[in-house]
Design a protein around this motif. Structure first.
Motif, PDB file in Angstrom:
ATOM      1  N   VAL A 106       0.834  -1.199   0.000  1.00 22.81           N
ATOM      2  CA  VAL A 106       0.000   0.000   0.000  1.00 22.81           C
ATOM      3  C   VAL A 106       0.875   1.258   0.000  1.00 22.81           C
ATOM      4  CG1 VAL A 106      -1.606   1.346   1.398  1.00 22.81           C
ATOM      5  CG2 VAL A 106      -2.011  -1.086   1.031  1.00 22.81           C
ATOM      6  N   LEU A 107       1.928   1.216   0.815  1.00 19.44           N
ATOM      7  CA  LEU A 107       2.836   2.369   0.861  1.00 19.44           C
ATOM      8  C   LEU A 107       3.417   2.652  -0.529  1.00 19.44           C
ATOM      9  CD1 LEU A 107       5.202   2.419   3.954  1.00 19.44           C
ATOM     10  CD2 LEU A 107       3.763   4.237   3.046  1.00 19.44           C
ATOM     11  N   ILE A 108       3.822   1.560  -1.177  1.00 22.49           N
ATOM     12  CA  ILE A 108       4.439   1.721  -2.498  1.00 22.49           C
ATOM     13  C   ILE A 108       3.422   2.268  -3.494  1.00 22.49           C
ATOM     14  CG2 ILE A 108       5.318   0.412  -4.478  1.00 22.49           C
ATOM     15  CD1 ILE A 108       6.822  -1.314  -2.404  1.00 22.49           C
ATOM     16  N   SER A 109       2.195   1.789  -3.394  1.00 15.16           N
ATOM     17  CA  SER A 109       1.210   2.257  -4.374  1.00 15.16           C
ATOM     18  C   SER A 109       0.758   3.681  -4.080  1.00 15.16           C
ATOM     19  CB  SER A 109       0.026   1.298  -4.441  1.00 15.16           C
ATOM     20  OG  SER A 109      -0.551   1.226  -3.178  1.00 15.16           O
ATOM     21  N   LYS A 110       1.246   4.253  -2.975  1.00 17.90           N
ATOM     22  CA  LYS A 110       0.912   5.655  -2.688  1.00 17.90           C
ATOM     23  C   LYS A 110       2.110   6.572  -2.897  1.00 17.90           C
ATOM     24  CE  LYS A 110      -3.143   5.431   0.068  1.00 17.90           C
ATOM     25  NZ  LYS A 110      -3.616   5.207   1.428  1.00 17.90           N
ATOM     26  N   MET A 111       3.156   6.042  -3.466  1.00 20.57           N
ATOM     27  CA  MET A 111       4.382   6.832  -3.612  1.00 20.57           C
ATOM     28  C   MET A 111       4.106   8.096  -4.430  1.00 20.57           C
ATOM     29  SD  MET A 111       7.953   5.567  -5.205  1.00 20.57           S
ATOM     30  CE  MET A 111       9.310   6.685  -5.472  1.00 20.57           C
TER      31      MET A 111
ATOM     32  N   SER B 168       6.698  18.147  -2.829  1.00 24.51           N
ATOM     33  CA  SER B 168       7.711  18.065  -1.794  1.00 24.51           C
ATOM     34  C   SER B 168       7.065  17.807  -0.442  1.00 24.51           C
ATOM     35  CB  SER B 168       8.537  19.343  -1.858  1.00 24.51           C
ATOM     36  OG  SER B 168       8.665  19.925  -0.642  1.00 24.51           O
ATOM     37  N   LYS B 169       5.898  18.424  -0.179  1.00 24.21           N
ATOM     38  CA  LYS B 169       5.195  18.197   1.083  1.00 24.21           C
ATOM     39  C   LYS B 169       4.744  16.730   1.178  1.00 24.21           C
ATOM     40  CE  LYS B 169       1.476  20.703   2.594  1.00 24.21           C
ATOM     41  NZ  LYS B 169       0.592  21.844   2.268  1.00 24.21           N
ATOM     42  N   ALA B 170       4.138  16.254   0.087  1.00 22.28           N
ATOM     43  CA  ALA B 170       3.627  14.874   0.077  1.00 22.28           C
ATOM     44  C   ALA B 170       4.775  13.881   0.227  1.00 22.28           C
ATOM     45  CB  ALA B 170       2.877  14.613  -1.225  1.00 22.28           C
ATOM     46  N   TRP B 171       5.883  14.221  -0.403  1.00 27.33           N
ATOM     47  CA  TRP B 171       7.012  13.283  -0.369  1.00 27.33           C
ATOM     48  C   TRP B 171       7.582  13.178   1.040  1.00 27.33           C
ATOM     49  CZ3 TRP B 171      12.599  13.027  -0.552  1.00 27.33           C
ATOM     50  CH2 TRP B 171      13.078  11.827  -1.141  1.00 27.33           C
ATOM     51  N   GLU B 172       7.716  14.337   1.695  1.00 26.37           N
ATOM     52  CA  GLU B 172       8.223  14.328   3.075  1.00 26.37           C
ATOM     53  C   GLU B 172       7.330  13.471   3.960  1.00 26.37           C
ATOM     54  OE1 GLU B 172      10.938  15.359   4.243  1.00 26.37           O
ATOM     55  OE2 GLU B 172      11.642  16.371   2.401  1.00 26.37           O
ATOM     56  N   LYS B 173       6.024  13.659   3.786  1.00 24.83           N
ATOM     57  CA  LYS B 173       5.062  12.938   4.610  1.00 24.83           C
ATOM     58  C   LYS B 173       5.170  11.427   4.365  1.00 24.83           C
ATOM     59  CE  LYS B 173       0.126  12.845   5.460  1.00 24.83           C
ATOM     60  NZ  LYS B 173      -1.092  13.018   4.678  1.00 24.83           N
ATOM     61  N   TRP B 174       5.242  11.104   3.068  1.00 24.54           N
ATOM     62  CA  TRP B 174       5.300   9.689   2.687  1.00 24.54           C
ATOM     63  C   TRP B 174       6.594   9.060   3.182  1.00 24.54           C
ATOM     64  CZ3 TRP B 174       8.662   7.343  -0.891  1.00 24.54           C
ATOM     65  CH2 TRP B 174       8.309   6.040  -1.281  1.00 24.54           C
ATOM     66  N   ARG B 175       7.694   9.810   3.032  1.00 21.04           N
ATOM     67  CA  ARG B 175       8.990   9.338   3.523  1.00 21.04           C
ATOM     68  C   ARG B 175       8.932   9.023   5.033  1.00 21.04           C
ATOM     69  NH1 ARG B 175      14.232  10.179   1.478  1.00 21.04           N
ATOM     70  NH2 ARG B 175      14.506   8.660  -0.145  1.00 21.04           N
ATOM     71  N   SER B 176       8.263   9.909   5.774  1.00 18.10           N
ATOM     72  CA  SER B 176       8.208   9.684   7.226  1.00 18.10           C
ATOM     73  C   SER B 176       7.387   8.443   7.543  1.00 18.10           C
ATOM     74  CB  SER B 176       7.635  10.923   7.925  1.00 18.10           C
ATOM     75  OG  SER B 176       6.269  11.061   7.595  1.00 18.10           O
TER      76      SER B 176
END
Lengths: 747, 342
Positions: free
Chosen positions: A289-294, A317-325
């Motif tokens: 699921v995490l991967i499919s939300k990258m 950039s905001k979404a990426w930071e959130k996803w990374r965390s």
């Protein structure tokens, strides 16, 4: 190929069979009767074929000397000459029909683009000769059209459907993309498409997904294809290390749909397993699921593809930071301790590391340096702008892949490395040099348009006229080169003019040479096609000589009507006059019965020769001569059939008039006077009355006198003096004198 | 109207419809191997969005040399495909109409013409062929089960060259060529042409050449020809000294310049000849194709383009049933398939 390795030695080609060998060498046996000593001829055939002919001594006395000269050739009695056709240059793996199809389909796009360019330059008012700022969009359309003709688009190996269904395997194998298309698209990304700059990493991800297979023999594509085959027989793929390696690799280069569908094949999803492996399955599903939300920095994603597209950089950039965390949080989760399956634990952890941009894991997961570069751009630096440092990264990737010892010699394993590096680092000189080395002239002629689309530097480089190239630019050189390739084939020569017409310096000259080299005498249809090209490009002089060549050819082979028609198209009055003379010759020689038939056939021809060509003396004369002969003929016919004296006299009168017209000054060449005067004798012996009056007879007598004077002076041009024997002159004179007497009496 | 290009990967020497639904005879020449083949192919038209029609080869036969002209016809039992070759021979394939395979060798008559024979036509039912050539010969050939029997009707020893011929009735035909006008022949009167048009027409450079001729199926006295410089002319046997320019340079009012290159083929449009023939003085619609890639229909002096190609359209044929489907041989190794609304 017979090679001349000494002044006197001739080594025959090793395989003297008369059919095409595997290496494409054809040996023909020819019979000839060329006298003299044996000879070797070397000439160019069509395309890159070299014809080497060896003619042994011909005629009767062959044999002995031949054997002395070259025993190996001499003992072949079948034919006394041989022609070897050698195809020069490297062998081409693409079938010629396919190449021609490509040539046919790209010519229209090329011509359209050039016309657009001309229009643009005219619109701008010319002298600046620079392209306008939105020119790249026109080139982009061109580029996409050409890319379409290079073959259909391809995705990564087995997109999601293939991994679940295993159906279209065969289709894939039969049609892999071409390296030309890969390079073309890459050049388009860097040299044409200005929009690509804002989402370059993702453009490269897409590019790699399509062309990973052609980069080398050992890429992720091959790895995943192997895995795909293996998965068919595995019930629990998670026990296999290759399964996890494959997922990590696909994830590294961003083929998320494959990753997700592979993860869902995990054994814990099966109904009988789900109870025992609850936590394990939960972890797998969470990662999926995490991967499919990258988050991805790109305008859009294909429908149904995993990932989330963001076009606007701050949002991304905001979404990426959130996803990374989220990824980091999962990495530190306590559930990992409850996972009992060691391979799953290790595999999933590795996936998370890839997502977190661990350089070490990315290096492990990729095999080709380009894959490493894409993985780097996707997971480590998704914000990077074009150009800035890209070349540096690329070199680093090459180096780190080179260190693994996989490439012993980078050039043999990866012939496109230099080229791709040059495209990435905007090094146009190297791009041009490498393309010339690797690809055929087709790509060179067309890729010029992409290189010069927006780069000012490339424009100067490629459009600058160079002294060492004979004053032409690199762009023109490549077009000329491609045009030559087209011109060498009987089916594509008609495309060459399109390219030559956009070669400002040498195009026209080469076009004229090309047209004059066509074997126009082999078929009228070909000649007319050549003339059509002449018409399109306003090459009047070439058209005239083609018309003349065909006309003379027809005439020489006895096709008189066709000969006249073509010579008239050439407006070649001199040859037409010669033709007219020859026609007359055939009429005036002898008075046999077939002459009448010939006359009838010639009637049409004289019609053709027409009356408008008054400038040519011969034709005017032939026209009138035709009238006279038909008159004479119809007179004789009616004497046999219809003895009405009134009508007969009318016809006779008519013939006599025609004769006198012919003998007016400047009408008939002197050498035809004699046959005319002989015909006059016939008229003068008219039984009923004297057809020729006193004055008219005087005219005839004076012509006769001129003839005998000319004979006496010895300046009889074109007449055999034996024809002008004293006897025959006397006979005519006598007949005319008798007629004079009759005319006197009649008057 | 639908227009589709169907690549063949080989040069299309000739293409003709056969009297069976969607079936064509193709004469192909492979430029790489030099081999010529005759193929019977079925045109598959899926009638679906986004799916292009394709050709399915049904039968093929290897020919000895390249084809210069091909015509097809039929009688009660057989379909006949007649070809003239570069070597001057005539071959006639007799194919079972129920079972169209090329499994038996053709009937062949060698050395009919010295130079490239330029054209032929074959009659319905009797299957009699007429061949004409640039060597000035006109041959009548009877095709029967026992073979081909040829008669030389006329030979002018190359003084005039013929390049087109078309049957007008069982005994009459029309020929045309280089340096001749249009000639009307009657095989019962072997002495020479019965009637002849002027050899020149206005606007032609020097002498115009004629590449194709077609005779109206019901109004036999009317024929149309296509030739150099985009010229399409009509000739009426009742007014022999006039040539009426339908298209091309130099025509008086009522003609148009649709093409400027050679007109390779003309045909009176069978689709529009059915009912309303209009007044007899009017010339019915004519289809033409040209070197500059134009397939067009000329009707009452107005030309309408059906297709415009980047390469030459070397010949075309209209289907025999409704006349709505046209196949063309393109210079770029393809067949062009044009479907008109019926």
């Amino acid at each position: 190929m017979p090679n001349l390795s000494g002044a006197r030695e001739l080594v025959p080609y090793a395989k003297p069979s008369s059919s095409a060998g595997e290496d494409g060498v054809v040996v023909h046996t020819v019979h000839h009767s060329v006298a003299g000593s044996p000879r070797v001829l070397v000439s160019w055939g069509p395309g890159n074929t070299l014809c080497v002919s060896y003619l042994a001594q011909g005629g009767g006395g062959e044999g002995d000397q031949d054997v002395v000269m070259n025993p190996r050739f001499g003992d072949e009695n079948a034919g006394n000459g041989k022609v070897v056709e050698v195809k020069l240059g490297k062998k081409d793996d693409r079938p010629p029909a396919e190449k021609r199809a490509l040539a046919y389909s790209s010519v229209q796009a090329f011509a359209f683009l050039q016309n657009q360019k001309l229009m643009m330059l005219q619109h701008d008012g010319g002298p600046s000769r620079t392209v306008t700022s939105d020119w790249w969009q026109t080139v982009l359309d061109f580029s996409q059209t050409i890319s379409g003709t290079l073959g259909p688009s391809f995705g990564p190996p087995g997109s999601a459907t293939d991994f679940s269904g295993f159906s279209s395997k065969e289709v894939q194998e039969s049609s892999t993309p071409k390296i030309e298309k890969a390079i073309w698209d890459l050049v388009e990304i860097f040299y044409v498409d200005k929009n690509a700059a804002s989402w370059l990493p993702e453009r490269l991800v897409d590019w790699l997904a399509s062309y990973d297979v052609v980069l080398s023999s050992a890429t992720l594509y091959t790895k995943l294809t192997k895995l795909q085959q293996k998965l068919i027989i595995l019930r629990f793929p998670e026990d296999d290390q290759e399964y996890w390696d494959g997922i990590a690799s696909a994830l590294a280069v961003g083929w998320l749909d494959i990753v997700v569908s592979l993860l869902r094949m995990h054994g814990s999803y099966q109904h009988d397993q789900i109870d025992n492996r609850n936590v394990e399955n939960g972890l797998v599903e969470t990662v999926a699921v995490l991967i499919s939300k990258m988050p991805r920095l790109r305008p859009s994603l294909p429908a149904g593809a995993p990932g989330q597209a963001f076009n606007f950089k701050p949002e991304f950039s905001k979404a990426w930071e959130k996803w990374r965390s989220q990824v980091a949080k999962l990495d530190g989760s306590t559930y990992w301790g409850e996972c009992n399956h060691r391979e799953t634990l290790r595999g999933l952890k590795k996936l998370l590391k890839v997502l977190l941009g661990s350089i070490e894991d990315l290096l492990m997961a990729t095999s080709h340096w380009m894959e490493l570069l894409v993985a780097h751009l996707l997971h480590v630096q998704p914000f990077s702008k074009v150009s800035e440092g890209l070349a540096g990264y690329a070199v680093k990737c090459v180096e780190s892949k080179g260190d693994t010892g996989m490439n012993e010699s980078s050039l043999t394993n990866d012939p496109f490395q230099e080229l791709i590096l040059a495209i990435l680092s905007d090094d146009t000189e190297v791009v041009v040099a490498e393309c010339t080395r690797i690809f055929d002239p087709w790509l060179m002629a067309h890729v010029m348009e992409l290189l010069t689309a927006k780069s000012k530097y490339a424009q100067t480089l490629l459009k600058e006229e160079r002294y060492n190239l004979g004053g032409i630019s690199l762009e023109e050189l490549n077009r000329l080169f491609y045009a030559q390739v087209l011109a060498s084939h009987q089916l594509t020569w008609q495309l060459a003019p399109v390219y030559l017409s956009f070669c400002p310096r040498q195009g026209l000259g080469m076009l004229e040479a090309l047209l004059l080299r066509q074997p126009v005498t082999t078929s009228d249809r070909l000649a007319l096609k050549v003339l059509e090209v002449c018409r399109l490009y306003d090459l009047g002089a070439v058209a005239t000589s083609v018309n003349r060549i065909v006309g003379v050819h027809h005439w020489k082979h006895g096709r008189k009507g066709a000969g006249i028609a073509w010579l008239q198209r050439a407006k070649d009055d001199r040859r037409l006059a010669a033709v007219a003379d020859e026609l007359l010759e055939s009429v005036s020689l002898g008075m046999s019965g077939s002459q009448i038939e010939t006359l009838q056939q010639l009637e049409g021809l004289v019609d053709l020769l027409g009356s408008e060509l008054h400038s040519t003396q011969g034709l005017t004369f032939l026209h009138r001569y035709r009238d006279f002969k038909t008159g004479l003929h119809s007179m004789k016919e009616s004497r046999k059939q219809d003895p009405d004296p009134q009508k007969l006299a009318e016809k006779g009168r008519h013939a006599a008039d025609s004769l006198l017209q012919l003998l007016k000054p400047q009408v008939t060449p002197q050498r035809f006077w004699l046959p005319l005067l002989r015909d006059a004798v016939e008229l003068s012996e008219w039984p009923e009355q004297a057809l020729l009056g006193v004055h008219e007879t005087h005219v005839l007598l004076s012509r006769l006198q001129e003839l005998s004077l000319a004979k006496a002076r010895g300046d009889l041009e074109g007449i055999d003096s034996r024809d002008l024997s004293r006897q025959s002159l006397e006979r005519i004179r006598l007949a005319l004198a008798r007629n004079l007497g009759r005319a006197f009496l009649q008057e | 109207m639908e227009v589709h290009r169907i690549p063949q990967g080989q040069y299309v020497d000739a293409v003709r419809w056969l009297p069976m639904p969607s079936t064509v005879a193709l004469s192909l020449c492979d430029a790489d191997t030099g081999l010529s083949t005759l193929e019977i192919s079925v045109l598959q038209d899926p009638d679906q969005e986004g799916q292009a029609p394709w050709m399915e080869t049904h039968a093929s036969w290897e020919l000895n040399s390249r084809t210069t002209a091909m015509k097809t016809s039929s009688n009660q039992s057989n379909i006949a495909i007649a070809l003239t070759s570069e070597t001057g021979s005539l071959s006639v394939f007799l194919v079972d109409a129920m079972n169209p395979f090329l499994d038996s060798p053709p009937l062949v008559l060698e050395r009919l013409h010295k130079f490239l024979p330029s054209a032929l036509d074959i009659q319905k039912d009797t299957l009699q062929c007429v061949t004409v050539g640039s060597d000035g010969k006109i041959n009548l050939v009877h095709a029967g089960q026992s073979g081909l029997h040829g008669d030389c009707l006329h030979d002018n020893h190359g003084v005039l060259s013929y390049s087109a011929v078309c049957w007008a009735s069982p005994t009459e035909f029309v020929s045309a060529g280089q340096g001749t006008g249009i000639q009307w022949w009657d095989s019962r009167r072997p002495g020479g042409a019965v009637a002849q048009s002027p050899a020149k027409w206005a606007g032609a450079d020097g002498v115009g050449m004629i590449h194709a001729v077609d005779v109206h199926p019901s109004r036999k006295h009317l024929c149309v020809v296509g030739g150099s410089g985009g010229t399409v002319l009509a000739w009426d046997l009742r007014r022999q000294n006039e040539l009426f320019t339908l298209a091309g340079k130099g025509g008086k009012g009522g003609s148009s310049t649709i093409a400027e290159g050679e007109v390779w083929n003309v045909k009176l449009d069978p689709a529009l000849q059915g009912g309303g023939q209009g007044e007899s003085g009017k010339i019915p619609p004519v289809l033409m194709c040209s070197e500059d890639g134009i397939l067009a229909i000329i009707e009452s002096g107005v030309a309408t383009e059906l297709a415009v190609e980047v390469c030459a359209i070397n010949s075309f044929d209209v289907d025999l049933e409704l006349g709505t489907e046209i196949v063309c041989a393109l210079e770029h190794e393809s067949v062009l398939y044009v479907k008109r609304p019926s």
